[in-house]
Every structure is written in C-alpha cells, then in structure tokens.
Design a protein around this motif. Structure first.
Motif, short mmCIF file in Angstrom:
data_model
loop_
_atom_site.label_atom_id
_atom_site.label_comp_id
_atom_site.label_asym_id
_atom_site.label_seq_id
_atom_site.Cartn_x
_atom_site.Cartn_y
_atom_site.Cartn_z
N ASP A 16 -66.48 11.52 -43.59
CA ASP A 16 -65.14 11.51 -42.84
C ASP A 16 -65.39 11.53 -41.52
O ASP A 16 -66.38 12.45 -40.96
N ALA A 17 -65.16 10.46 -40.87
CA ALA A 17 -65.39 10.37 -39.26
C ALA A 17 -64.72 11.20 -38.45
O ALA A 17 -65.23 11.19 -37.20
N THR A 18 -63.81 11.81 -39.08
CA THR A 18 -62.81 12.81 -37.87
C THR A 18 -62.83 14.30 -38.28
O THR A 18 -62.44 14.94 -37.33
N VAL A 19 -63.43 14.49 -39.33
CA VAL A 19 -63.29 15.94 -39.75
C VAL A 19 -64.04 17.02 -38.53
O VAL A 19 -65.18 16.55 -38.07
N PRO A 20 -63.41 17.72 -37.66
CA PRO A 20 -64.44 18.76 -36.84
C PRO A 20 -65.63 19.20 -37.51
O PRO A 20 -65.67 19.56 -38.39
N PHE A 21 -66.53 19.39 -36.70
CA PHE A 21 -67.80 19.75 -37.21
C PHE A 21 -68.39 20.47 -36.08
O PHE A 21 -68.66 19.81 -34.79
N SER A 50 -76.47 25.54 -48.20
CA SER A 50 -77.47 24.38 -47.93
C SER A 50 -76.56 23.14 -47.73
O SER A 50 -75.46 23.10 -48.17
N ALA A 51 -77.12 22.06 -47.04
CA ALA A 51 -76.71 20.98 -46.75
C ALA A 51 -76.01 20.51 -48.10
O ALA A 51 -74.89 19.78 -48.22
N ALA A 52 -76.83 20.26 -49.23
CA ALA A 52 -76.49 19.65 -50.42
C ALA A 52 -75.32 20.28 -51.21
O ALA A 52 -74.41 19.54 -51.46
N GLU A 53 -75.24 21.78 -51.23
CA GLU A 53 -74.22 22.64 -51.79
C GLU A 53 -72.96 22.20 -50.88
O GLU A 53 -72.03 21.99 -51.39
N ALA A 54 -72.91 22.22 -49.51
CA ALA A 54 -71.98 21.81 -48.67
C ALA A 54 -71.06 20.52 -49.03
O ALA A 54 -69.95 20.14 -49.24
N LEU A 55 -72.22 19.57 -49.15
CA LEU A 55 -71.71 18.06 -49.42
C LEU A 55 -70.95 17.97 -50.95
O LEU A 55 -70.14 17.08 -51.31
N ASP A 56 -71.40 18.84 -51.87
CA ASP A 56 -70.91 19.06 -53.11
C ASP A 56 -69.54 19.38 -53.17
O ASP A 56 -68.70 18.92 -53.99
N VAL A 57 -69.26 20.24 -52.45
CA VAL A 57 -67.71 20.91 -52.22
C VAL A 57 -66.93 20.25 -51.06
O VAL A 57 -65.62 20.48 -51.13
N LEU A 58 -67.64 19.30 -50.17
CA LEU A 58 -66.75 18.77 -49.26
C LEU A 58 -65.61 17.88 -49.91
O LEU A 58 -65.88 16.98 -50.60
N ASP A 59 -64.23 18.10 -49.37
CA ASP A 59 -63.34 17.33 -49.76
C ASP A 59 -62.43 17.05 -48.75
O ASP A 59 -62.47 17.48 -47.67
N GLU A 98 -50.48 26.21 -39.88
CA GLU A 98 -50.91 25.77 -41.13
C GLU A 98 -52.25 26.54 -41.42
O GLU A 98 -53.15 26.77 -40.58
N PRO A 99 -52.52 26.75 -42.88
CA PRO A 99 -53.76 27.16 -43.06
C PRO A 99 -54.95 26.47 -42.54
O PRO A 99 -54.96 25.18 -42.75
N ILE A 100 -56.06 27.11 -42.16
CA ILE A 100 -57.08 26.23 -41.85
C ILE A 100 -58.28 26.64 -42.59
O ILE A 100 -58.88 27.61 -42.91
N ARG A 101 -58.77 25.57 -43.40
CA ARG A 101 -59.78 25.55 -44.44
C ARG A 101 -61.22 25.36 -43.72
O ARG A 101 -61.48 24.14 -43.54
N VAL A 102 -61.87 26.45 -43.68
CA VAL A 102 -63.21 26.05 -42.93
C VAL A 102 -64.36 26.52 -43.79
O VAL A 102 -64.49 27.25 -44.85
N LEU A 103 -65.49 25.24 -43.91
CA LEU A 103 -66.30 25.15 -44.78
C LEU A 103 -67.65 25.78 -43.90
O LEU A 103 -68.04 25.02 -42.98
N VAL A 157 -72.00 14.14 -43.38
CA VAL A 157 -70.43 14.25 -43.14
C VAL A 157 -69.70 13.37 -42.52
O VAL A 157 -68.53 12.97 -42.78
N ARG A 158 -70.25 12.75 -41.53
CA ARG A 158 -69.79 11.54 -40.59
C ARG A 158 -69.71 10.44 -41.54
O ARG A 158 -68.66 9.67 -41.30
N GLU A 159 -70.52 10.19 -42.44
CA GLU A 159 -70.41 9.04 -43.37
C GLU A 159 -69.22 9.23 -44.19
O GLU A 159 -68.58 8.31 -44.69
#
Length: 416
Positions: free
Chosen positions: A78-83, A41-50, A6-11, A74-76
């Motif tokens: 989603d506790a399981t998304v790979p980081f 930036s972290a703020a920009e990443a959090l804005d688009v994180l879904d 499957e496609p892997i969407r990487v931020l 990010v852990r708050e």
C-alpha cells in the motif's frame, strides 16, 4: 491537532513486547478513537496487514527485518498508508533512508509520557491527511462519472485554455478527440460576433467568482460549422487553479424550429392578402423551399368537375426532375389510381416511402413523398429523390402551412 471522528486502527510493530504494550496503552489513553494491534516482528506485521489498517507505527531495530525493511514491503502493499518510524535509535542516515523509502513521519523515542502525545498527534494528522486525499479522489471520481454521463456538453477553462472537456463537448465542437480541445483558447469556440457579449460573463465568473445564468450564443465548431447553444457557468477550482465550469446545451433544432415558426407566421400574413389561388400556391412553395429547405414540391389543385388533381404550381426542381423522368410539363390530371388521389380522398397526411417502387406511383423519380391534403381544395406534396423520413416536427410545421393554405382557399372561394 487534527480531529478524526472515525476509529483509527493502528498497527504497532516492536520486538520488545513490554514497549509495544506501553505504547498501545498510552495511545488509546490519548484518544478513544485509537484501536491498536501489537505485533513483534516485521513478518508478523505483514501477516496481519490489511486494508483496514489506518497507520503503521514501527520500531527501527528488530531482528531479521528492521523497520526500514518493513517500510519497503508495506509500500509495495500500500503506497499511501501512513507509516511512522518510532525508534530509539536516530541518525541522519536512517532518517534520510526512511524518507527515500516513503516514510510518513519519523519520531525518536524518548522518556516520559509526552512522547506518546506527540506520536498520537502525528498519527491523527497523517490519517486525517490520507482520508482527506481519499475523499477528494472519490469526489473527483464521482464528478468525473457524473460529467461524462451528462447529456450536456461540459468544459472547464481558466480564461486562456480549456483544461477539461467531456465527450459530449468534443462531439458538439466537432473535434477529432479530447486532445484537440484541451489547451485551446475557449474564445475560439465562440462566433466572433458573440465574443464581446460573453467576455463580461467570463470576467464575472473568473474574477468576481459569480455564477452566470443561461445565455444563447453561437458556437463555432472545429470544422467551421455553427451550432446554436445555451450555456451557464459557475466558478470552480480545477487542479488548484481558479476556473470556470461551463455547461452547454445544443438548441440548434429548437432555434431552427422557432425561426421556421416565425417564417410561417410571416407567410400567414402574406396569405391574408393573396388575391388568387396561384399566388397562394406560390407563397406555399416559397415557404417549402426557403423555410423547410425542400426543393421538390407541388401544389395539386382538385377539379370537382373532372374529379381529378392537376398541378397548380411546382418548384423549379420538381419540374426539372419530372421532365427528366419523361413526364410532360404540367401533366394533368393525375390518373384516378394514383396514390396522390388516394391520400387526397382519405383526407389524412401520409409519408409514402419507396414511392418509386409502387404500382400506384406516376413516376419512379422519387423515393419518398410527403403528402398533405389541403381540405377539399387539393394536395401539397413534398418529394425527395433519396430515401428519408419526415420527423414529427417537420410534419407539424408542414401541417401549419397546409392548414393556412386551405383556409386561404376557403376565403377566396367564398369571395371574402
């Protein structure tokens, strides 16, 4: 290298736009499945994180919020998304803090393109592991739903303790709740006389990993009661341990019906050699008492001369209740207005509910009476002092008995 179709969407998160673009380019070259999105930036990443993001790859040193700050947020979310922390600055202190914060992987930036191959591999493995865990959780959830909605009782045991039981098993075993079942020795649910017979099956399932087909045995409930069951078993792995999944179905009613049919067949043989009407009536009442577990019954005999029904034989309990109600022992004939006469003349069996409240009842001592005509010879009546119903199975069995009795009366009357 793990394969993820499957496609892997990487931020990607890197405050250096050039480095972010280079990382994105190399990752997409490594695998067509990668779909990268670059933020700075972290703020920009959090804005688009879904929820569609499969993996977050972040630099460590960034203004305002560093990679560890982003990891905690990010852990708050989603506790399981790979980081993956992909940083040019590495130290044991940062690595230790990242691990404590729940980082999936930690990789130092290097020179050359090999580092992107390593990064791509780490991402693939992390995403594959997460998807595998999610699939397993979904499968377990579906299994749980299926098992809980099953009309059959289901348990899982490892030979020493019951590790799972659905609600139907809890009910069948007569337990107060599932906690009473969990952890108990599965052998304790088996009647002592059936344990040796089931031991070999348990060994074959647990040791040899072979399935076992349906087998009938007696289940001993927590309250001491006994139920007839049939079970089949299959080897499973439950919470990482070899176990046996057992499916049970309660066949007590079917077993009792088969036993009753066998007793009826025996009664038919006895009727074949009966030499008089009194003996025939006694056999019928014996079946009613000892096979149908009904203690109140009367065989009424029809007298064509008087056009009346008179008792040919009655159970002891029927006689006792009649005498207690003030009826003379052996009172006969029945009045022509009695409901018994109506049922006999109609020739069809009938369950008379609220018998004692009827104007055409001869006594108010009974609440329910099941009446079955014996052809032209009389009537078999089974009574109860409590309100109750006679189900179809009971009616069928009484019908078999009544027809055999009528046939025997026919034989005696014809002199054969």
């Amino acid at each position: 290298m793990a394969t993820v179709e499957e496609p892997i969407r990487v931020l990607l998160v890197d405050d250096d736009p050039d480095l972010g673009a280079v990382t994105s380019m190399h990752l997409e070259r490594q695998d067509d499945a990668f779909e990268t999105q670059v933020t700075h930036s972290a703020a920009e990443a959090l804005d688009v994180l879904d929820g569609d993001v499969d993996c977050v790859v972040s630099d460590y040193e960034m203004p305002e919020q560093d990679g560890l700050d982003l990891l905690r947020e990010v852990r708050e979310y989603d506790a399981t998304v790979p980081f993956v922390l992909f940083t040019g600055r590495g130290s044991e202190e940062i690595a230790s803090e990242a691990i404590s914060a729940g980082v999936t992987d930690y990789l130092q930036k290097g020179t050359g393109t090999d580092q992107y191959a390593v990064l791509a591999n780490r991402i693939r493995n992390a995403v594959a592991h997460r998807r595998s865990a999610e699939a397993a959780a979904e499968t377990e959830s579906r299994y749980q739903t299926l098992v809980e909605s099953s009309p059959n009782a289901i348990l899982v045991h490892d030979g020493e303790a019951i590790r799972y039981a659905n609600e139907r098993l809890v009910e069948l075993a007569g337990a107060a709740d599932a906690d009473e079942v969990f952890g108990c020795d599965p052998v304790s649910l088996v009647h002592p006389e059936d344990r040796e017979r089931l031991a070999d099956r348990v060994d074959r399932v647990l040791r040899d990993r072979e399935s076992a087909g349906w087998l009938s045995w007696r289940l001993r409930r927590f309250d001491g009661g006994i139920r007839r069951v049939e079970s089949r078993a299959a080897p499973v792995v439950f919470e990482g341990v070899r176990a046996s999944q057992v499916v049970l179905r309660d066949v007590t009613d079917r077993y009792c019906r088969e036993q009753r049919l066998e007793a009826l067949h025996d009664a038919t043989r006895r009727l074949l050699v009966a030499g008089d009407r009194g003996t025939v009536a006694d056999v019928a009442l014996d079946v009613v008492e000892n096979v149908f577990d009904e203690s109140v019954a009367v065989v009424w005999e029809y007298d064509s001369g008087d056009d009346s029904l008179a008792p040919l034989a009655a159970t002891e309990n029927a006689t006792r209740i009649a005498e207690k109600a003030g009826l003379e022992a052996g009172v006969s004939p029945l009045p022509d207005w009695a409901v018994e006469m109506t049922v006999f003349e109609a020739g069809d069996s009938r369950v008379v509910e609220e018998y004692g409240d009827r104007d055409d009842a001869v006594t108010d001592a009974f609440e329910t009476v099941f009446m079955y005509p014996l052809g032209e010879h009389g009537l078999l009546a089974i009574g109860s002092t409590d309100p109750r119903t006679f189900d179809d199975a009971e009616r069928d069995l009484v019908g078999i008995l009544a027809r055999s009795v009528a046939a025997t009366f026919d034989r005696l009357e014809s002199g054969e």
